[in-house]
Design a protein around this motif. Sequence first.
Motif, PDB file in Angstrom:
ATOM      1  N   GLY A 188       0.819  -1.212   0.000  1.00 27.30           N
ATOM      2  CA  GLY A 188       0.000   0.000   0.000  1.00 27.30           C
ATOM      3  C   GLY A 188       0.840   1.243   0.000  1.00 27.30           C
ATOM      4  O   GLY A 188       0.855   2.005   0.969  1.00 27.30           O
ATOM      5  N   GLY A 189       1.602   1.491  -1.087  1.00 31.02           N
ATOM      6  CA  GLY A 189       2.492   2.645  -1.136  1.00 31.02           C
ATOM      7  C   GLY A 189       3.644   2.443  -0.171  1.00 31.02           C
ATOM      8  O   GLY A 189       4.335   1.427  -0.221  1.00 31.02           O
ATOM      9  N   ASN A 190       3.842   3.418   0.720  1.00 31.91           N
ATOM     10  CA  ASN A 190       4.907   3.296   1.712  1.00 31.91           C
ATOM     11  C   ASN A 190       4.467   2.498   2.932  1.00 31.91           C
ATOM     12  O   ASN A 190       5.264   2.229   3.827  1.00 31.91           O
ATOM     13  CB  ASN A 190       5.362   4.694   2.167  1.00 31.91           C
ATOM     14  CG  ASN A 190       6.011   5.471   1.028  1.00 31.91           C
ATOM     15  OD1 ASN A 190       6.705   4.889   0.204  1.00 31.91           O
ATOM     16  ND2 ASN A 190       5.779   6.777   0.994  1.00 31.91           N
ATOM     17  N   PRO A 193      -0.523  -2.238   4.840  1.00 30.99           N
ATOM     18  CA  PRO A 193      -1.789  -2.487   5.538  1.00 30.99           C
ATOM     19  C   PRO A 193      -1.955  -3.950   5.917  1.00 30.99           C
ATOM     20  O   PRO A 193      -1.640  -4.844   5.133  1.00 30.99           O
ATOM     21  CB  PRO A 193      -2.846  -2.058   4.511  1.00 30.99           C
ATOM     22  CG  PRO A 193      -2.139  -1.092   3.627  1.00 30.99           C
ATOM     23  CD  PRO A 193      -0.732  -1.600   3.530  1.00 30.99           C
ATOM     24  N   GLU A 194      -2.442  -4.172   7.123  1.00 33.59           N
ATOM     25  CA  GLU A 194      -2.673  -5.526   7.622  1.00 33.59           C
ATOM     26  C   GLU A 194      -4.082  -5.637   8.172  1.00 33.59           C
ATOM     27  O   GLU A 194      -4.672  -4.655   8.630  1.00 33.59           O
ATOM     28  CB  GLU A 194      -1.671  -5.859   8.740  1.00 33.59           C
ATOM     29  CG  GLU A 194      -0.218  -5.809   8.309  1.00 33.59           C
ATOM     30  CD  GLU A 194       0.736  -6.071   9.468  1.00 33.59           C
ATOM     31  OE1 GLU A 194       0.278  -5.955  10.625  1.00 33.59           O
ATOM     32  OE2 GLU A 194       1.903  -6.391   9.225  1.00 33.59           O
ATOM     33  N   ALA A 195      -4.618  -6.830   8.117  1.00 31.33           N
ATOM     34  CA  ALA A 195      -5.945  -7.070   8.687  1.00 31.33           C
ATOM     35  C   ALA A 195      -6.026  -8.495   9.173  1.00 31.33           C
ATOM     36  O   ALA A 195      -5.291  -9.380   8.717  1.00 31.33           O
ATOM     37  CB  ALA A 195      -7.034  -6.787   7.668  1.00 31.33           C
ATOM     38  N   ASN A 196      -6.944  -8.709  10.080  1.00 32.44           N
ATOM     39  CA  ASN A 196      -7.125 -10.009  10.712  1.00 32.44           C
ATOM     40  C   ASN A 196      -8.611 -10.299  10.830  1.00 32.44           C
ATOM     41  O   ASN A 196      -9.425  -9.386  10.975  1.00 32.44           O
ATOM     42  CB  ASN A 196      -6.476  -9.974  12.110  1.00 32.44           C
ATOM     43  CG  ASN A 196      -6.968 -11.075  13.013  1.00 32.44           C
ATOM     44  OD1 ASN A 196      -8.006 -10.954  13.664  1.00 32.44           O
ATOM     45  ND2 ASN A 196      -6.224 -12.162  13.067  1.00 32.44           N
ATOM     46  N   LYS A 219     -10.589  -6.587   4.196  1.00 33.69           N
ATOM     47  CA  LYS A 219     -10.282  -5.522   5.138  1.00 33.69           C
ATOM     48  C   LYS A 219      -8.902  -4.924   4.886  1.00 33.69           C
ATOM     49  O   LYS A 219      -8.708  -3.704   4.989  1.00 33.69           O
ATOM     50  CB  LYS A 219     -10.385  -6.047   6.580  1.00 33.69           C
ATOM     51  CG  LYS A 219     -11.825  -6.271   7.032  1.00 33.69           C
ATOM     52  CD  LYS A 219     -11.881  -6.707   8.481  1.00 33.69           C
ATOM     53  CE  LYS A 219     -13.317  -6.654   8.985  1.00 33.69           C
ATOM     54  NZ  LYS A 219     -13.827  -5.286   9.136  1.00 33.69           N
ATOM     55  N   ALA A 220      -7.935  -5.775   4.547  1.00 29.70           N
ATOM     56  CA  ALA A 220      -6.596  -5.269   4.267  1.00 29.70           C
ATOM     57  C   ALA A 220      -6.587  -4.383   3.020  1.00 29.70           C
ATOM     58  O   ALA A 220      -5.966  -3.306   3.003  1.00 29.70           O
ATOM     59  CB  ALA A 220      -5.629  -6.429   4.092  1.00 29.70           C
TER      60      ALA A 220
END
Length: 438
Positions: A188-190, A193-196, A219-220
């Motif tokens: 995601g660029g710099n 992003p993380e999601a669970n 979600k991520a």
Amino acid sequence: MTKEEKYTLADWAMNHALENGAQQVSVSIANSKSSSVEVREQKIDKLEQAIQSNLSIRLFVDGKYSTHSTSRLKEEDLAHFIEEAIEATRFLAEDEFRTLPDPELYYKGGGPELNLLDKNFEAVQPQQKIDLAMEAEKEALGKDDRIISVSSSYYDSMHERVMVTSNGFKGDTANSVFGINTDVSVKGGNARPEANWNESSINYSDLKKSGTGKIALEKALKKIGQQKIKSGTMSMIVENRQVGRIFGPLINALNGSQIQQKNSFLMDKMGKKVVSEKLTLTDDPFIVGGRGSRLFDGEGLATKKRLVFDKGILKNYYIDTYYGKKLEVEPTSGSTTNLVFETGSNNLDGLVASVKKGILVTGFNGGNSNGSTGDFSYGIDGFLIENGKIVQPVSEMNITGNMLTLWSNIGEIGNDVKENSSWRTPSIVFEGVDFSGL
């Protein structure tokens, strides 16, 4: 070891302690089984299994108190262990407030069946567990070229316990849980992003066996493009799975130890309106299949359904026997069971649609709350809302304020209750929250 064998050994240990100088004794014997499998790139990354048994004994010796535990459960080993524990206790300082509970407050049997244990726990085969983790990962793996990593896991655990005390308590508990969890990170660029997403249940047959990978990926991907926005005071919606972060300090402030040590912002507030009249909260230990359901607490005290907040008015503290004696009040129990909110009429989508400008908080990143004052500061990420619509992801923002002020400014409580937790939290709208960013 069967339940009857546990009771027999617990009674023996209790009597041995009494015969060797203890005036009061509480003994618990517990066993647990757990397993987990984590997969990455469709290969098993970690596989764990554990079987444990232990005895815990609480000793009250000549006005002195101590607690000890051991995994050695043969009588000849326990005899020496208990005798040494009693002698060690004699070196401690006296504490007049340390006693077993009043026997009149104990659970005496006859309570409802709460259905907290899957009696077919042992029937789930290792290959089934591996397959569930693999399938969860497949739901996300390779589905988008922006994915950096995916990992999924299956886990389960079962715990059984018996407890006896020298002043008349006898009781046992058993519970189980099964779960599937998936974590996804994307480019995601710099940022990264993380999601669970997690699904869990008491019974294997009730476990939602698909969806964690798909939801975690969705979600991520929605977080791509996260950035700070301009600081300001605006509405805040906290997603149901994240409410616990700001709810925890409110509940901790009700703990007897915090009250007695004058380290609570809710000290001396009993019977007073302390938060929004929109908050009515009940502690209900008798929900069938509830994650926090129980007939007695860790001391053997019988549980009761209690109001915690009634339209913003504080109705109960969480006080165990020790702090009850120090505070000269009757104990209520030192811990929560199922905390149930009186809910509104809107789900999360409805709450978002009701906000003119605000932020939907979907994650907290560090921060803390002062137990004495209620002042807090937390890092958050989520989504900017304008005119009832989500317009962009945000991150590296902070919220600051005071817990009593925050919980006094509830705009609306949702109806999307998180039922797979003892804290059955819905999404909540808070008004006038200070956000700092650019």
